[in-house]
Design an enzyme around this catalytic site. Structure first.
Site, PDB file in Angstrom:
ATOM      1  N   ASP A  58       0.809  -1.223   0.000  1.00 45.99           N
ATOM      2  CA  ASP A  58       0.000   0.000   0.000  1.00 45.99           C
ATOM      3  C   ASP A  58       0.841   1.271   0.000  1.00 45.99           C
ATOM      4  OD1 ASP A  58      -2.242  -1.639   0.067  1.00 45.99           O
ATOM      5  OD2 ASP A  58      -2.267  -1.655   2.264  1.00 45.99           O
ATOM      6  N   GLY A  86       1.533   2.947  -2.650  1.00 44.62           N
ATOM      7  CA  GLY A  86       1.112   3.818  -3.746  1.00 44.62           C
ATOM      8  C   GLY A  86       1.653   3.322  -5.082  1.00 44.62           C
ATOM      9  N   HIS A 140      -4.805  -1.590  -5.718  1.00 46.19           N
ATOM     10  CA  HIS A 140      -3.956  -0.520  -6.250  1.00 46.19           C
ATOM     11  C   HIS A 140      -4.862   0.633  -6.672  1.00 46.19           C
ATOM     12  CE1 HIS A 140      -0.461  -3.536  -7.198  1.00 46.19           C
ATOM     13  NE2 HIS A 140      -0.822  -3.506  -5.940  1.00 46.19           N
ATOM     14  N   ARG A 189       1.589 -28.762  -7.255  1.00 44.64           N
ATOM     15  CA  ARG A 189       1.351 -29.147  -8.652  1.00 44.64           C
ATOM     16  C   ARG A 189      -0.036 -29.725  -8.902  1.00 44.64           C
ATOM     17  NH1 ARG A 189       6.912 -32.180  -8.581  1.00 44.64           N
ATOM     18  NH2 ARG A 189       6.029 -32.510  -6.513  1.00 44.64           N
ATOM     19  N   ARG A 223      -5.594   0.454   8.592  1.00 47.76           N
ATOM     20  CA  ARG A 223      -4.176   0.076   8.524  1.00 47.76           C
ATOM     21  C   ARG A 223      -3.474   0.531   9.805  1.00 47.76           C
ATOM     22  NH1 ARG A 223      -3.742   2.485   2.457  1.00 47.76           N
ATOM     23  NH2 ARG A 223      -4.646   0.723   1.341  1.00 47.76           N
ATOM     24  N   LEU A 229       3.919  12.309   0.860  1.00 45.85           N
ATOM     25  CA  LEU A 229       4.668  13.290   1.659  1.00 45.85           C
ATOM     26  C   LEU A 229       3.696  14.289   2.280  1.00 45.85           C
ATOM     27  CD1 LEU A 229       7.546  14.240   2.409  1.00 45.85           C
ATOM     28  CD2 LEU A 229       7.434  15.767   0.437  1.00 45.85           C
ATOM     29  N   ASP A 230       2.656  14.628   1.517  1.00 47.72           N
ATOM     30  CA  ASP A 230       1.680  15.626   1.974  1.00 47.72           C
ATOM     31  C   ASP A 230       0.966  15.216   3.266  1.00 47.72           C
ATOM     32  OD1 ASP A 230       0.657  13.660  -0.051  1.00 47.72           O
ATOM     33  OD2 ASP A 230      -1.265  14.408   0.661  1.00 47.72           O
ATOM     34  N   VAL A 235       2.766  14.163  -3.890  1.00 45.77           N
ATOM     35  CA  VAL A 235       2.209  14.997  -2.810  1.00 45.77           C
ATOM     36  C   VAL A 235       0.682  15.046  -2.876  1.00 45.77           C
ATOM     37  CG1 VAL A 235       4.266  16.422  -2.468  1.00 45.77           C
ATOM     38  CG2 VAL A 235       2.624  17.039  -4.264  1.00 45.77           C
TER      39      VAL A 235
HETATM   40  P1  GDP Z   1      -0.790   0.336  -3.577  1.00 48.72           P
HETATM   41  O1  GDP Z   1      -1.433  -0.920  -3.115  1.00 48.72           O
HETATM   42  O2  GDP Z   1       0.686   0.345  -3.324  1.00 48.72           O
HETATM   43  O3  GDP Z   1      -1.123   0.698  -4.994  1.00 48.72           O
HETATM   44  O4  GDP Z   1      -1.386   1.522  -2.652  1.00 48.72           O
HETATM   45  P2  GDP Z   1      -2.923   1.689  -2.215  1.00 48.72           P
HETATM   46  O5  GDP Z   1      -3.712   2.138  -3.381  1.00 48.72           O
HETATM   47  O6  GDP Z   1      -3.407   0.487  -1.483  1.00 48.72           O
HETATM   48  O7  GDP Z   1      -2.782   2.811  -1.118  1.00 48.72           O
HETATM   49  C1  GDP Z   1      -2.270   4.072  -1.421  1.00 48.72           C
HETATM   50  C2  GDP Z   1      -3.338   5.137  -1.091  1.00 48.72           C
HETATM   51  O8  GDP Z   1      -2.748   6.403  -1.012  1.00 48.72           O
HETATM   52  C3  GDP Z   1      -4.410   5.251  -2.150  1.00 48.72           C
HETATM   53  O9  GDP Z   1      -5.607   5.638  -1.532  1.00 48.72           O
HETATM   54  C4  GDP Z   1      -3.901   6.384  -3.049  1.00 48.72           C
HETATM   55  O10 GDP Z   1      -4.929   7.069  -3.728  1.00 48.72           O
HETATM   56  C5  GDP Z   1      -3.280   7.280  -2.019  1.00 48.72           C
HETATM   57  N1  GDP Z   1      -2.119   8.049  -2.488  1.00 48.72           N
HETATM   58  C6  GDP Z   1      -1.119   7.650  -3.321  1.00 48.72           C
HETATM   59  N2  GDP Z   1      -0.167   8.598  -3.409  1.00 48.72           N
HETATM   60  C7  GDP Z   1      -0.579   9.611  -2.601  1.00 48.72           C
HETATM   61  C8  GDP Z   1      -0.001  10.871  -2.227  1.00 48.72           C
HETATM   62  O11 GDP Z   1       1.093  11.233  -2.639  1.00 48.72           O
HETATM   63  N3  GDP Z   1      -0.707  11.627  -1.340  1.00 48.72           N
HETATM   64  C9  GDP Z   1      -1.908  11.238  -0.835  1.00 48.72           C
HETATM   65  N4  GDP Z   1      -2.526  12.048   0.040  1.00 48.72           N
HETATM   66  N5  GDP Z   1      -2.474  10.074  -1.166  1.00 48.72           N
HETATM   67  C10 GDP Z   1      -1.810   9.279  -2.029  1.00 48.72           C
HETATM   68  P1  IMO Z   2      -1.093  -4.215  -2.239  1.00 46.14           P
HETATM   69  O1  IMO Z   2      -0.611  -4.795  -3.543  1.00 46.14           O
HETATM   70  C1  IMO Z   2      -1.193  -4.589   2.075  1.00 46.14           C
HETATM   71  C2  IMO Z   2      -1.228  -8.659   3.683  1.00 46.14           C
HETATM   72  C3  IMO Z   2      -2.427  -9.181   4.454  1.00 46.14           C
HETATM   73  C4  IMO Z   2      -1.750 -10.167   5.383  1.00 46.14           C
HETATM   74  C5  IMO Z   2      -0.653 -10.763   4.509  1.00 46.14           C
HETATM   75  C6  IMO Z   2      -1.027 -12.092   3.866  1.00 46.14           C
HETATM   76  O2  IMO Z   2      -2.330  -3.418  -2.354  1.00 46.14           O
HETATM   77  O3  IMO Z   2       0.031  -3.477  -1.580  1.00 46.14           O
HETATM   78  P2  IMO Z   2      -2.638 -12.752   1.852  1.00 46.14           P
HETATM   79  O4  IMO Z   2      -4.074 -12.447   1.608  1.00 46.14           O
HETATM   80  O5  IMO Z   2      -1.705 -12.215   0.812  1.00 46.14           O
HETATM   81  O6  IMO Z   2      -2.370 -14.188   2.148  1.00 46.14           O
HETATM   82  O7  IMO Z   2      -2.288 -11.976   3.229  1.00 46.14           O
HETATM   83  O8  IMO Z   2      -0.376  -9.795   3.506  1.00 46.14           O
HETATM   84  N1  IMO Z   2      -1.534  -8.153   2.323  1.00 46.14           N
HETATM   85  C7  IMO Z   2      -1.471  -6.849   1.973  1.00 46.14           C
HETATM   86  N2  IMO Z   2      -1.224  -5.763   2.734  1.00 46.14           N
HETATM   87  N3  IMO Z   2      -1.378  -4.462   0.742  1.00 46.14           N
HETATM   88  C8  IMO Z   2      -1.578  -5.557  -0.034  1.00 46.14           C
HETATM   89  O9  IMO Z   2      -1.524  -5.509  -1.374  1.00 46.14           O
HETATM   90  C9  IMO Z   2      -1.695  -6.814   0.581  1.00 46.14           C
HETATM   91  N4  IMO Z   2      -1.902  -8.091   0.141  1.00 46.14           N
HETATM   92  C10 IMO Z   2      -1.800  -8.891   1.217  1.00 46.14           C
HETATM   93  O10 IMO Z   2      -3.067  -8.140   5.164  1.00 46.14           O
HETATM   94  O11 IMO Z   2      -1.125  -9.495   6.443  1.00 46.14           O
HETATM   95 MG    MG Z   3      -2.927  -1.524  -1.802  1.00 50.72          MG
END
Ligand code: GDP
Ligand code: IMO
Ligand code: MG
Length: 444
Positions: free
Chosen positions: A13, A15, A41, A146, A309, A336-337, A433
């Site tokens: 998560d 970004g 994502h 498998r 989270r 960063l913001d 940001v």
């Molecule tokens: P990912 O799984 O790595 O793609 O990330 P996620 O989408 O799960 O979580 C990132 C969250 O932060 C999302 O809600 C994005 O819209 C938000 N986000 C990403 N970059 C920025 C940023 O620079 N600033 C803010 N405020 N939010 C951001």
């Molecule tokens: P993105 O791609 C954050 C965490 C689950 C759990 C562990 C194992 O959006 O960053 P799983 O369902 O994979 O067997 O769970 O991994 N987890 C994530 N945490 N972002 C994710 O994906 C995650 N995918 C799985 O919360 O701790």
């Molecule tokens: Mg995510």
């Protein structure tokens, strides 16, 4: 030739979706290389503005999909829930997006309904991991044993039935052990045939597409899921996922020579978040003012499960470990913001053990958890922090020089903490940001 892997540098998560959406504007191919719909994502751009909440969380579809000219491939290293991807395709088409550029590797493992049920039941027993319950662990287990079914099997009915019968035999035995309902072969087989009908045109041998792009020197992005701290080999085992989010697996999961990856972009959130169990030394409890600030200002609720989270300061010890394992060349700092307005910001640079000794190297999981009975398997080690002055506002910055000096100093320190391995020397490259496409910039 430019092949770039975009990977999570922390616990997921960070970004990744927003960085891939940005970089995909200049790429010909985007390949998701591992994981399944445990991913969320989030993308915010002109297309997603048409949705009720202005954003789209992609689970399996590569984050390049908002660029109609970019080939989007779900790679062999992924685990695909056929119903899940169909739902995602429909939702994208409902906002007027064409998904004609979406291809699925015929070699990709399938996550079938019994996997999700098994995940829930296994979670219910002692040793709970806090998974997303999407069936990811059970599907990858079947792959390694498998007995997994692959997307291409949907196009070969006789083979499909034989394989399903064998896989169900195992799955039903375990479901019976849990006292859960079992699956009927015929019913699930019919369901698979329906999925096959709908998905068949997209299920192909993806290698020729990738080879052609490679031969023509077209820019290719490899999109990772989660982050290295949940990697099955190097993450906080067993509180991790069942695949490798690291770029080495990017080559395998996509189907490219390992030496072809030229750049590895670390997506680093300016602080740390974790969803699910496991040790996290720089965690701030929700009732602390900063912990509350990070969660609420950062909107830190899971994009897949909606779970709040766990939030904390940036963990420099984990980031250095991650830098080595991923071989980062570039850093993309996001959110960063979210730190705007805090009087001071901190970076964790060491873990103090009960003996008083300070660890500056990321250890194996159990060394982080001297108290094994702690709820959520939290760490009881004490974080050692460096403290820096905060800043007022970064949201309007579109260039390095437009950032407050204190924010620049914080970012430079992050860069420094990653440059400790001689030949692995990533540099600050992208700063984000805000969640929208235009709210990030590249440092020239
Ligand atoms: P990912 O799984 O790595 O793609 O990330 P996620 O989408 O799960 O979580 C990132 C969250 O932060 C999302 O809600 C994005 O819209 C938000 N986000 C990403 N970059 C920025 C940023 O620079 N600033 C803010 N405020 N939010 C951001
Ligand atoms: P993105 O791609 C954050 C965490 C689950 C759990 C562990 C194992 O959006 O960053 P799983 O369902 O994979 O067997 O769970 O991994 N987890 C994530 N945490 N972002 C994710 O994906 C995650 N995918 C799985 O919360 O701790
Ligand atoms: Mg995510």
């Amino acid at each position: 030739m430019s092949i770039t892997a975009i990977v999570g540098a922390q616990w997921g998560d960070e970004g990744k979706g927003r960085i891939v959406d940005y970089l995909a504007q200049l790429s010909k191919v985007v390949i998701r290389f591992q994981g399944g719909d445990n991913a969320g994502h989030t993308i915010v751009n002109e297309y997603t503005q048409k949705t009720p909440n202005g954003k789209v969380a992609l689970h399996l579809v590569p984050s390049g999909i908002f660029n109609p000219e970019t080939l989007c491939i779900v790679g062999t290293g992924c685990a695909v829930n056929p119903q899940g991807i169909l739902n995602e395709i429909k939702a994208l088409e409902a906002i007027g997006l064409s998904t004609k550029n979406l291809w699925l590797s015929e070699r990709t493992q399938m996550v079938l309904p019994y996997h999700g049920l098994l995940d829930s039941h296994r979670e219910g027993t002692a040793g709970q991991l806090g998974t997303t319950k999407r069936g990811i662990g059970p599907a990858y287990t079947d792959k390694m044993a498998r007995r997994g079914l692959r997307l291409g099997d949907l196009k070969r009915p006789t083979w499909l039935k034989t394989r399903l019968e064998q896989a169900l035999d195992f799955a039903n035995r375990e479901l019976s052990y849990f006292g859960a309902p079992t699956f009927e072969l015929e019913t699930l087989y019919e369901q698979c045939l329906k999925w096959g009908e709908e998905l068949a045109p997209r299920i192909v041998d993806t290698l020729p597409l990738i080879q052609q792009a490679f031969q023509q020197d077209q820019p290719i992005l490899l999109e990772g899921q989660l982050g290295v701290m949940r990697d099955i080999d190097w993450g906080i085992y067993p509180y991790c996922t069942s695949s490798n989010p690291t770029p080495g697996f990017g080559a395998i999961g996509a189907g490219l020579p390992v030496w072809a990856i030229e750049r590895v972009v670390a997506v680093v959130k300016a602080y740390t978040t974790i969803v699910g169990h496991g040790p996290f030394v720089s965690e701030l409890m929700q009732d602390s003012a900063v912990g509350h600030h990070l969660r609420e200002v950062g909107g830190e609720y899971g994009a897949t499960t909606g779970r709040p989270r766990r939030c904390g300061w940036l963990d420099g010890v984990a980031l250095a470990y991650s830098t080595w394992l991923n071989g980062f060349t570039d850093l993309a700092i996001t959110k960063l913001d979210v730190l705007d307005g805090l009087a001071e910001v901190k970076i964790c640079v060491g873990y103090r053990l009960p003996s008083g000794e300070v660890l500056t190297r990321f250890p194996d999981t159990l060394d982080l958890m001297p108290d094994l009975n702690h709820p959520d398997k939290r760490s009881t080690l004490e974080p050692v922090y460096e403290t820096y002055p905060g800043w007022a506002d970064t949201k309007a910055a579109r260039a390095w020089g437009e950032l407050p000096e204190t924010a620049q100093r914080y970012l430079k320190r992050i860069e420094e903490l990653t440059q400790v391995f001689g030949r692995v020397k990533p540099r600050l490259r992208y700063i984000s940001v805000g969640a929208e496409r235009h709210q990030m910039f590249e440092i020239g």
